[in-house]
Write a protein that holds these residues in place. Structure first.
Motif: not given
Lengths: 222, 562
Positions: A46-61, A210-213, B203-205
């Motif tokens: 509901x809040x945008x399906x955030x996705x993380x890489x190295x512990x940081x949010x890097x966007x929405x999936x 997801x692929x680049x992460x 959010x970050x990118x």
């Protein structure tokens, strides 16, 4: 005359009261109840399906991004960072013009017609670039290898996905730029391919973020 | 599996789901609109309105209530937008300019949802949920109410009474739309649609830097936007935006929501006029046209004729990868054969003929299956015309459902079918003839200095077709946020919605007053396949004769050149 005026006024009053009551039901209670359920049961989605890489949010999936090199001096359009898998062109995407205190991405399509000269130019240029960028020694890309989604902009400008064909096309290039074996990168694409839902709904696709992460994680390990 | 086969299977799955819902939902709606009991919550609402829901209304009283409620709706929505800048909960967004606020208010009250603004940068939470989304419910409920009044006109005799507008409005909202919308909204969130009241979210990118997106009650709006055949998205990209329509499943689910009430209302109609077979004949007409349009759309989009798609190797411009060509075609045909106008792909970038199919779908009057309520009354008007034509052929006074179709009835039906073509062709001609409006065209022909070209003409023709038929989709290259287009499309939407309603309710009143004519051997059997064929033929021929010249200048010229 006065009689019909009073009648009209009475009717408009009833209309206004009906609107206000129904606004309370459908415009206040309904969205609040749905939001309550959504935040309780599906908080992340509901809040945008955030996705993380190295512990940081890097966007929405769900939201596509650009994987470009930083702008060099005098450049107007950035060059793609060929180390990473590339998404679709996004010529229809705009910036906000109305409330400029924000830097919103305004979603949208190019709305160019099938016979629009500018669109024809864009597609031709995109095709040439895809062929040039992805041809590596011993593995040339032919024009007929380039799938349609690689050279067209999506409806939202935020398409998170590319077709399996476009992902496969980029495998040799990504392997070469990162010094990885082709088979390893191909396996990564396979792992990130989503088939049709129940085998027939929608189209098979690869989520580029997801692929680049996953690629980044692979690089960090090796 | 080939994409073509997957597209066809998605259509078949949709047909199966609609067939499963048809009887229960249709029967349920028949009970809702004929029950003499009121729910407790409804009693509170009637108390709030100050109306007695058991008072029977004759047609002009019913019409006055429809018009009063809608007029207040336009005014309220206009003021809400004009005051947005000072309202709390608006994300700090500015007030909307007068011409655009008028256009948007007219648009949402008429169930059109034409948008000359980009949602994510224009409308804050309050206008979006307490203004626009409310009209998504009530404009749909008004459509159903008018349809029920017409059905009562056929079902009742020797009375002029058509029911009570306030009761129909409230029941449609509370008992039909609301429960389905709640379930649908939760399904959409579970699949990834946004639902919150956050502000602008940063959010970050992956490559560094950051991006911003809007919060919003997206799923709850999306659910009623499709279910009520409204179509106005929170985001500019509408149902192509991943936050509105995240997965292939939600896409098919949203098409189901668009179609389920309009198709099921034919069952409601059958039950209420005392012959479900009469409902099946209408359903069959709708279904044949819908399947035909979906098939044609898939054919032209998969064939991808035209310079750009041929070089690209597929008609993917303006379409999302997760939906592909098949599901996008299914959505496009369904949204334009109803009064929805939500899009999961952008019609302006379809093949020339594909764009023409979206326009023709609207030009049929949106009756296959049409908007919520408006589809049913639209096709019943065409049924009146069809029995009239059949009557002319055999030389006897036509009758439909035991009611004589006399001079007054046929005059009202004829006026109904004249309204939208007059608005569409009139406004299009004036816009093309004036010096400035064509400057809004995006797709001008190569090298032309006067903004001419087939697709450019189509952009303007599409705009008024969409407005007057209360669809809301667009060939969105057209820069429609000008005083000219905001005003004239606003007028087209209002006249295209409420003038036909005047004729429908007048017809309903005149039918309800009649005494029934007993069926004889000479009566046309309107529950038989022969009538389905006659009705489909009448719809296609009348629309074809009306719009062929305009279509020939726009999409046909573009499609034939490809």
């Amino acid at each position: 005359m006065t009689n019909s005026l009073t009648n009209t006024a009475r009717l408009l009053g009833a209309g206004l009261r009906a609107l206000l009551v129904l606004t309370l039901v459908t415009g206040v209670l309904y969205p609040l109840v749905v939001t309550g359920v959504a935040q309780g049961l599906f908080h992340d989605k509901a809040n945008g399906s955030e996705i993380r890489s190295d512990g940081k949010v890097v966007g929405s999936s769900r939201i596509g991004q650009a994987y470009d090199l930083p702008l060099k001096k005098g450049q107007k359009t950035p060059e793609p960072d060929l180390k990473w898998f590339q998404g679709r062109p996004r010529n229809g995407l705009g910036g906000n013009t109305a409330n400029t205190r924000y830097h919103l991405l305004v979603s949208g399509a190019t709305n160019r017609a099938a016979d629009n000269a500018e669109l024809v130019q864009w597609v031709k240029a995109a095709k040439a670039a895809v062929i040039k960028d992805n041809s590596v020694p011993g593995h040339p890309v032919r024009p007929s290898d380039v799938p349609a989604d690689a050279v067209t902009s999506s409806g939202s400008g935020l398409d998170p996905d590319i077709s399996r064909d476009y992902a496969d096309l980029q495998v040799h290039r990504v392997a070469q730029k990162n010094g990885l074996p082709v088979s390893r990168v191909r396996k990564l694409v396979e792992e990130h391919t989503q088939g049709r839902t129940l085998g027939f709904i929608g189209e098979p696709r690869v989520n580029v973020l997801k692929l680049n992460i996953a690629l980044k994680e692979l690089l960090a390990k090796s | 599996m080939s994409p073509v086969l997957a597209g066809v299977l998605q259509m078949l799955a949709l047909i199966a789901a609609l067939a499963l819902a048809y009887r229960p939902l249709g029967d349920y709606m028949a009970r809702v609109y004929s029950s003499d009991k009121h729910l407790r919550v409804e009693k509170w609402i009637y108390k709030g309105i100050g109306a007695n829901p058991d008072t029977e209304m004759r047609w002009h009283a019913y019409l006055r209530a429809v018009l009063a409620f809608s007029a207040v709706g336009v005014l309220f929505l206009y003021l809400l937008q004009r005051l947005q800048g000072v309202l709390p909960g608006s994300l700090g967004f500015a007030s909307i300019d007068p011409d655009q606020a008028f256009n948007t208010a007219a648009s949402f009250v008429t169930n059109t949802n034409w948008q000359s603004y980009a949602g994510e940068q224009a409308m804050g939470h309050v206008v979006q949920t307490a203004g626009l989304a409310v009209q998504n419910f009530v404009s749909a409920a008004v459509g159903m109410a008018v349809a029920m009044a017409l059905v009562r006109g056929f079902a009742r005799s020797r009375t002029g009474e058509l029911g009570n507008f306030w009761a129909d409005l409230v029941r449609g909202t509370v008992r039909v739309l609301l429960p389905v919308a709640v379930v649908a909204a939760v399904v959409l969130v579970a699949c990834g649609a946004l639902q919150n009241f956050s502000g602008i979210h940063e959010v970050g990118q992956f490559m560094g830097g950051s991006q911003q997106w809007n919060g919003g009650a997206v799923a709850s709006t999306e659910a009623i936007k499709e279910l009520g055949t409204n179509g106005g998205g929170i985001f500019n990209a509408n149902s192509a935006h991943p936050f509105e329509n995240p997965t292939p499943f939600t896409n098919l689910f949203e098409i189901f929501l668009i179609l389920v009430i309009p198709f099921s209302l034919t069952r409601t109609f059958g039950v209420l006029v005392g012959s479900v077979k009469q409902g099946y004949a209408i359903l069959a007409t709708m279904a044949v046209i819908w399947i035909g349009f979906v098939a044609l759309m898939m054919w032209t989009e998969f064939a991808h004729r035209g310079p750009a798609p041929e070089i690209a190797g597929g008609a993917m411009e303006g379409k999302e990868v997760r939906f592909g060509v098949g599901a996008s075609s299914l959505f496009a045909a369904s949204t334009t054969l109803t009064s929805t106008g939500a899009v999961d792909s952008f019609h302006s970038s379809f093949t020339g003929l594909g764009g023409g199919i979206t326009m023709l779908g609207m030009m049929l009057g949106e009756i296959a299956p049409g908007g919520v309520g408006s589809g049913l009354y639209g096709i019943l008007i065409m049924a009146v015309i069809a029995v009239f034509i059949a009557g002319l052929m055999v030389g006897r006074t036509p009758e439909y459902l035991g009611k004589k179709i006399g001079t007054r009835q046929i005059k009202l039906a004829a006026l109904y079918i004249l309204v939208t073509p007059a608005l569409v062709l009139g406004f299009t001609a004036v816009s093309m003839a004036l010096p400035t409006p064509p400057h809004s065209i995006l797709n001008t022909a190569a090298g032309s200095v006067d903004h001419s070209g087939a697709h450019g003409f189509s952009e303007i023709l599409y705009a008024y077709t969409s407005g007057a038929n209360n669809n809301g989709s667009a060939f969105a290259g057209l820069g429609a946020d000008t005083p000219w287009f905001n005003t004239t499309i606003g007028l087209a939407m209002l006249l295209g919605r409420f003038l036909p309603m005047v004729f429908v309710l007048a017809l309903a009143g005149s039918l309800a007053e009649q005494k029934p004519v007993p069926a004889t051997a000479g009566t046309l059997r309107t529950e038989k396949p022969l009538f389905t064929g006659l009705l489909a033929g009448a719809i296609l021929i009348i629309t074809g004769l009306t719009y062929f010249p305009a279509l020939a200048l726009g999409p046909l010229a573009e499609g034939m050149a490809a």
